[in-house]
Enzyme design. Structure first.
Site, PDB file in Angstrom:
ATOM      1  N   LYS A  14      -2.455  18.224   7.225  1.00  0.00           N
ATOM      2  CA  LYS A  14      -2.463  17.959   5.944  1.00  0.00           C
ATOM      3  C   LYS A  14      -2.912  16.495   5.813  1.00  0.00           C
ATOM      4  O   LYS A  14      -3.048  15.916   6.924  1.00  0.00           O
ATOM      5  CB  LYS A  14      -1.025  17.989   5.396  1.00  0.00           C
TER       6      LYS A  14
ATOM      7  N   ARG B 246       5.668  31.569   4.332  1.00  0.00           N
ATOM      8  CA  ARG B 246       5.701  32.770   4.343  1.00  0.00           C
ATOM      9  C   ARG B 246       5.808  33.784   5.531  1.00  0.00           C
ATOM     10  O   ARG B 246       6.269  34.972   5.642  1.00  0.00           O
ATOM     11  CB  ARG B 246       4.420  33.433   3.707  1.00  0.00           C
TER      12      ARG B 246
HETATM   13  N1  BES Z   1       4.938  23.227   2.462  1.00  0.00           N
HETATM   14  C1  BES Z   1       3.959  23.640   1.748  1.00  0.00           C
HETATM   15  C2  BES Z   1       3.994  23.564   0.191  1.00  0.00           C
HETATM   16  C3  BES Z   1       4.207  22.427  -0.455  1.00  0.00           C
HETATM   17  C4  BES Z   1       3.101  21.556  -0.982  1.00  0.00           C
HETATM   18  C5  BES Z   1       5.607  21.851  -0.874  1.00  0.00           C
HETATM   19  C6  BES Z   1       3.530  20.450  -1.771  1.00  0.00           C
HETATM   20  C7  BES Z   1       5.930  20.957  -1.581  1.00  0.00           C
HETATM   21  C8  BES Z   1       4.815  20.197  -2.009  1.00  0.00           C
HETATM   22  C9  BES Z   1       3.221  24.830   2.376  1.00  0.00           C
HETATM   23  O1  BES Z   1       3.711  25.102   3.550  1.00  0.00           O
HETATM   24  C10 BES Z   1       1.796  24.796   2.266  1.00  0.00           C
HETATM   25  O2  BES Z   1       1.337  24.124   2.746  1.00  0.00           O
HETATM   26  N2  BES Z   1       1.129  25.605   1.496  1.00  0.00           N
HETATM   27  C11 BES Z   1      -0.173  25.800   1.389  1.00  0.00           C
HETATM   28  C12 BES Z   1      -0.661  27.143   1.312  1.00  0.00           C
HETATM   29  C13 BES Z   1      -2.120  27.549   1.352  1.00  0.00           C
HETATM   30  C14 BES Z   1      -2.837  27.183   2.638  1.00  0.00           C
HETATM   31  C15 BES Z   1      -2.391  28.924   0.970  1.00  0.00           C
HETATM   32  C16 BES Z   1      -0.441  25.011   0.146  1.00  0.00           C
HETATM   33  O3  BES Z   1       0.007  25.349  -0.991  1.00  0.00           O
HETATM   34  O4  BES Z   1      -1.451  24.403   0.078  1.00  0.00           O
HETATM   35 MN    MN Z   2       2.333  24.390   5.159  1.00  0.00          MN
END
Ligand code: BES
Ligand code: MN
Ligand code: ZN
Length: 490
Positions: free
Chosen positions: A265, A339
């Protein structure tokens, strides 16, 4: 934790009342009939009070020494429970540093009385565990409150006070866990700390270690955790009252830090990913509250815990893992890790639920997607389901709790985007509708006959803006109150 009581008389130096407004006309809103509203209103007008929600005006007085006037918004015959809950919380936050206060907010029924109690208890929170030299500058939350009321003396009123204290204490547990940095909260420390609390509440719990998870085939949890020096865990806690009216399984996403793994990230905002275990904290705290409230529902909780890190042992995009029960997943994006850990836990929860005679509901809670925030903003969480009846029941429970949730669809046509050329499924699909795609992924691990709801609390779980109402900065504890209300409705 603020202790709550109720009586018909004022007993402290500080009195909290409400103020509403309609067409520029201010009205004092209070359960204390002895107050001289006229002279107070004149003072409030002089001070420029407007009665808007979130507005707190402190007026020096003689007896009591100070009146705290909190805005209730537009004048109403009867204020909604959530308006009162937020006003009570807002006033309570403004009273940090004080020991005791009387609350004379308006209310006509026991639901509104309970909401005021909850607002006070929820608002009386701060988090100073990691302050050193600046700790002494932090004002302690309000210590105790007396709600001025004719309702509070009844057995129903007394039960509401007790319930508010329990619910707030467990919400504060979630807030504390979310606010605790990943340097101090690992899958193991989460499990150990929760096990201690479970034992003190006479609840059975067990910790699946990394070795056990590996040998039993929990490929989602171990895959996500394999890049971290802090090994993954699955924490199982159960509450089994005699003659339960229903059997429910709760599953929570417990990523103690989500760096994104090799799909790293961006640095800006990554710190908020200490909140990625909010789902796990919420379901465990819900079970603790259910046990303290002695609800007649059998509940198994499963917290799927791992740290999603970058290292030479981290999952690579294109790795294939096997979820508990046998489905294979091509990990195209290691940042779609929630997931994966949830899939393992969902399958296990159903296996155990089936052996115990079947589940009346399976509920997972997760900070699952950034797309949740795109769709619903920072304060409204999402509900997805394979069973409209259960989803409706949950939405009714949110009306009671005052938490903001909204039902979202699981459109069948998005499912194909999760197809993989090499495995049973990929862990990412269409970017458009990303929250729904994540829901569809989870649905693949739920038996169609098991009523299931999925709660995506990604942004509402962590407030990185200002405090408001009864909500503090940082972890919010969202979903605990709605889950409790849902359990009470069975
Ligand atoms: N933990 C994150 C989701 C999240 C984002 C929670 C912002 C709280 C605030 C999750 O694990 C994630 O990174 N999701 C990705 C999924 C994508 C790669 C399909 C996302 O939402 O960008
Ligand atoms: Mn994630
Ligand atoms: Zn995550």
């Amino acid at each position: 934790m603020a202790t709550l009581k109720s009586s018909e008389k004022q007993s402290s130096d500080i009195l909290v009342i409400g103020l509403s407004q309609k067409a520029g006309k201010l009205t004092i809103e209070s359960s204390n009939s002895t107050l001289n509203a006229k002279s107070l209103l004149a003072t409030l007008e002089d001070l420029g009070a407007t009665g808007k929600s979130e507005e707190v005006t402190k007026v020096p007085f003689t007896s009591p020494r100070m009146i705290v006037v909190v805005g209730l918004g537009e004048s109403e015959k009867e204020f909604s429970s959530e308006t009162l809950r937020r006003a009570a919380g807002c006033a309570t936050r403004s009273l940090a540093g004080h020991k005791v206060a009387d609350f004379a907010l308006p209310h006509k029924n026991s639901a509104q009385f309970a909401a005021i109690a909850e607002g006070i208890a929820l608002g009386a929170y701060n988090f100073t565990d990691f302050r050193g030299s600046t700790k002494i500058d932090q004002k302690a939350p309000l210590n105790s409150a007396n709600i001025i009321s004719k309702i509070g003396g009844s057995s129903e009123g007394k039960a509401s006070l007790k319930r508010a204290e329990i619910i707030a204490a467990q919400t504060h547990l979630v807030r504390n866990l979310v606010n605790t940095p990943p340097s101090h909260l690992t899958p193991d420390s989460f499990s150990q700390t929760m096990k201690k609390i479970a034992t003190s509440l006479k609840l059975k719990s067990e910790i699946y270690t990394h070795t056990v998870l590996k040998s039993k085939g929990f490929g989602g949890i171990t895959g996500v955790g394999q890049g971290s020096a802090n090994p993954p865990r699955l924490f199982h806690v159960s509450y089994s009252p005699a003659k339960p009216k229903a059997r429910i399984a709760l599953v929570g996403k417990g990523i103690t830090f989500d760096s994104g793994g090799l799909a790293l990230k961006p640095a800006a905002g990554m710190e908020a990913m200490k909140s990625d275990m909010a789902g796990a904290a919420s379901i465990v705290a819900t079970i603790f509250a259910a046990a303290q409230l002695k609800l007649p529902i059998a509940i198994d909780g499963w917290a799927a815990l791992a740290e999603n890190m970058v290292s030479d042992t981290a999952q690579r995009p294109s790795d294939v893992i096997t979820i508990y029960g046998g489905k294979t997943i091509e990990v195209l994006n290691p940042d779609a890790e929630g997931r994966l850990v949830l899939a393992d836990a969902l399958v296990k929860a159903q296996e155990v639920g089936k052996k115990a005679g079947g589940l009346d509901a399976l509920i997972d809670v997760a900070t699952l997607t950034g797309a949740q925030g795109i769709a619903l903003g920072t304060r409204t969480a999402a509900v997805m389901t394979n069973n409209e009846e259960l989803s409706d029941k949950f939405m009714k429970a949110t009306q009671v709790s005052g938490e903001l949730f909204w039902p979202m669809p699981l459109p069948e046509e998005l499912r194909a985007s999760l197809d993989s050329p090499v495995a049973d499924m990929a862990n990412i699909g269409d970017r458009q509708g990303g929250m729904l795609v994540a829901g569809l992924f989870l649905k693949e691990f739920v038996e169609p006959s098991v009523p299931w709801i999925h709660l995506d609390i990604a942004f509402p779980a962590f407030n990185d803006r200002g405090a408001h109402g009864y909500t503090s900065v940082g972890g919010t504890g969202v979903s605990v109150r709605s889950l409790i209300s849902l359990l009470e409705s069975f």
